[in-house]
Motif scaffolding. Structure first.
Motif, PDB file in Angstrom:
ATOM      1  N   TYR A  64       0.825  -1.168  -0.055  1.00 46.51           N
ATOM      2  CA  TYR A  64       0.050   0.043  -0.079  1.00 46.51           C
ATOM      3  C   TYR A  64       0.865   1.138  -0.128  1.00 46.51           C
ATOM      4  N   THR A  69      -1.825  -1.183  -5.104  1.00 44.28           N
ATOM      5  CA  THR A  69      -2.970  -1.467  -4.381  1.00 44.28           C
ATOM      6  C   THR A  69      -3.575  -2.916  -4.935  1.00 44.28           C
ATOM      7  N   ALA A  72      -1.652  -5.753  -3.369  1.00 38.14           N
ATOM      8  CA  ALA A  72      -2.050  -5.755  -1.710  1.00 38.14           C
ATOM      9  C   ALA A  72      -3.590  -6.313  -1.684  1.00 38.14           C
ATOM     10  N   ASN A  73      -4.536  -6.048  -2.522  1.00 31.03           N
ATOM     11  CA  ASN A  73      -5.921  -6.725  -2.437  1.00 31.03           C
ATOM     12  C   ASN A  73      -6.030  -8.111  -2.702  1.00 31.03           C
TER      13      ASN A  73
END
Length: 423
Positions: A64, A69, A72-73
């Motif tokens: 992050y 992103t 990371a998700n």
């Protein structure tokens, strides 16, 4: 409760020593070891899962920060899956630990190597006898008849008020009872025991701590609404003083004494051998307890035995000491000596005291530890003994000290009673 490492390291010896109790513990010991293996494997899997989850969480934070992103998700979905796995492992681990503990609660203490083989009280080993058995006059009576003759104990009145096994002591009978309690406490405190006044009801944790639960649950009076138990002996509240306590080695030894009424259901006790004071549902007892360093607990046991000898010598009652056999020794005890006083009018021996070393069995349940000289926590040893149980001591005095003119009082008790004869 036996320690799992002790069972693992001494598997064959534990099975052999429990056989002295006439128990084939092979399957139980195997089950303990297997459950402990399952526990260790589950703990490792849980620890690895938690470590992986923590590592991924750190990585997510870094992603992050660096603007990744999407990646990371994706990892967040992985942590969600790991949380479910963690929950599953935690539940399995807790269930395994509970199963292991429930099994350990069922396994009695291993007997000391000196405990003789045997199945019943008839196999107990007499190791000492002292005192002359008096020759009574031709009209000598058992204590329940003496109690009625001199109006000092009323069994029928107790039956009216409560039920069988709850006698009412009256007049000189009550004073003699009080004199014995005071004398026992004075002897114990003079020997270095600290006097305590203890609760007569205990919670479930206290019952488990000293081993009355679940082994003797049916013998204890249970106040169901509050889930409290009337004490069967001062051993229970007295020893639980030290539950969840970490002592310093310099604190040892610790000795306490206390007088309490005691309550036992004694289910199934019938017959001539339980007449009068021989077996009651409520009775008075003075107890001595010790918390000791493992290196000197058997020396302490000998000291307790000698202490009770002195009391019986002063009372001038004929007595003997038995080493209990494997079939008669208590669930929690490693070694027990019973004292019995001879009832001349009944022509039989009456148990008046049990003195036991529990080694670490109670301490493990209680989590009673001390910090040793190396700075490590170590389980203490606990011991206890009756000093003494009053009903049968009183029965022995009434019967052995009876004369045609009345019941004489042992010389050592006269300063406590204020009279020297019951007539």
């Amino acid at each position: 409760m036996l320690q799992v490492p002790f069972i693992r390291e001494n598997k064959e010896d534990v099975i052999k020593r429990l056989a002295v109790r006439n128990i084939d513990a092979t399957q139980m010991i195997e089950d303990v070891i297997n459950l402990d293996e399952d526990r260790k494997q589950l703990q490792t899997q849980l620890d690895n899962t938690l470590a992986e989850s923590n590592a991924i969480s750190k990585e997510i934070g870094n992603l992050y920060k660096s603007g990744n992103t999407a990646e990371a998700n994706v990892l967040k979905e992985k942590t969600t899956q790991l949380k479910e796995v963690t929950k599953e492992f935690t539940e399995k681990l807790n269930n395994t630990i509970e199963s292991l503990n429930q099994l350990l609660y069922k396994i009695p203490n291993v007997p000391h190597p000196t405990v003789p083989n045997g199945s019943t009280e008839d196999d107990n080993e007499e190791i000492f006898k002292e005192g002359d058995i008096p020759v009574l006059h031709s009209e000598a009576l058992p204590h329940w008849e003496l109690a009625k003759k001199y109006d000092i104990i009323d069994f029928e009145l107790g039956n009216k008020i409560t039920g069988a096994g709850f006698p009412v002591y009256k007049g000189k009978g009550a004073r003699l009872q009080r004199a014995l309690i005071a004398y026992f406490l004075d002897k114990n405190t003079a020997a270095g025991y600290t006097e305590y006044q203890l609760p007569l009801l205990v919670n479930e944790a206290s019952g488990f701590g000293t081993g009355q639960l679940p082994d003797k649950e049916g013998q204890m009076y249970h106040v169901t609404q509050d889930n409290l138990y009337l004490i069967p002996t001062a051993e229970v509240p007295g020893t639980n003083i030290f539950r969840d306590v970490l002592l310093n080695e310099t604190d040892l030894p610790i000795g306490i004494t206390g007088y309490t009424p005691c309550f036992r259901r004694e289910a199934g006790s019938y017959g001539a051998h339980v007449r009068g004071l021989n077996r009651l549902h409520q009775f008075d007892k003075v107890e001595i307890l010790r918390v000791e360093h493992p290196n000197r607990s058997y020396q302490a046991l000998d000291e307790m035995v000698n202490h009770i000898k002195i009391i019986l010598q002063e009372l001038k009652l004929p007595y003997r000491i038995l080493r209990l056999c494997g079939g008669d020794i208590g669930f929690t005890s490693a070694l027990t000596f019973d004292f019995e006083v001879f009832s001349t009018a009944q022509n039989r021996w009456l148990e008046i005291s049990s003195v036991s070393n529990f080694e670490t069995f109670q301490a493990n349940r209680l989590k009673l530890r001390f910090k040793n000289s190396e700075g490590k926590n170590e389980l203490a040893h606990t011991l206890n003994g009756s000093s003494l149980a009053l009903p049968r001591v009183l029965a022995g005095i009434l019967e052995n000290y009876q004369t045609k003119d009345g019941i004489e009082i042992p010389e050592v008790l006269i300063p406590y009673t204020g009279f020297n004869i019951i007539n």
